[in-house]
Write an enzyme that holds these catalytic residues in place. Sequence first.
Site, PDB file in Angstrom:
ATOM      1  N   CYS A   1     -38.109  -3.112 -26.454  1.00  0.00           N
ATOM      2  CA  CYS A   1     -37.649  -2.961 -27.827  1.00  0.00           C
ATOM      3  C   CYS A   1     -38.269  -1.680 -28.372  1.00  0.00           C
ATOM      4  CB  CYS A   1     -38.094  -4.171 -28.643  1.00  0.00           C
ATOM      5  SG  CYS A   1     -37.033  -4.511 -30.038  1.00  0.00           S
TER       6      CYS A   1
ATOM      7  N   CYS B   1     -31.667  -3.115 -29.771  1.00  0.00           N
ATOM      8  CA  CYS B   1     -32.248  -2.303 -30.839  1.00  0.00           C
ATOM      9  C   CYS B   1     -31.293  -1.241 -31.377  1.00  0.00           C
ATOM     10  CB  CYS B   1     -33.530  -1.639 -30.340  1.00  0.00           C
ATOM     11  SG  CYS B   1     -34.693  -2.839 -29.669  1.00  0.00           S
TER      12      CYS B   1
ATOM     13  N   CYS C   1     -32.079   3.747 -25.091  1.00  0.00           N
ATOM     14  CA  CYS C   1     -33.301   3.370 -24.381  1.00  0.00           C
ATOM     15  C   CYS C   1     -33.512   4.358 -23.243  1.00  0.00           C
ATOM     16  CB  CYS C   1     -33.177   1.955 -23.829  1.00  0.00           C
ATOM     17  SG  CYS C   1     -34.713   1.328 -23.141  1.00  0.00           S
TER      18      CYS C   1
END
Length: 137
Positions: A12, A86, A90
Amino acid sequence: MKNNLLKVAFICVHNSCRSQMAEAIAKEMGKDVFEAFSAGTQLKNQINPDAVRIMKSLGYGDITKVQRPKLLQELPEIDIVITMGCNVACPMIKCKYREDWGLQDPTGKSDKEFLKIVEQIKAKMNNLIARINNKEL
């Protein structure tokens, strides 16, 4: 832990709420199936106090005793990456498999919202464990 277990990382942005709850749940539910880790792309100075309180109330103990916010660079070599949802890019983490769980961030919301996320994590964890046990991952 056994060296032959898969390593699963819950990722996250801040590694302070959803990924920490998922790590705690995974360490209980998946302890015979995989080693659980969590990390973030940025760092908060502590685990979300509401997440700590909720997890303690659910019988997971004080997760701050065994967990802390960590950056991706602190992870060992990972087999499975689970992103929490999120809505940010990433960074690439080398792994054999990855998926996004699309969980809403309960930070600043009611206990009911935290408990809803915990239930979603448990359901997804059961599914993940089943797929690992069935050699699908």
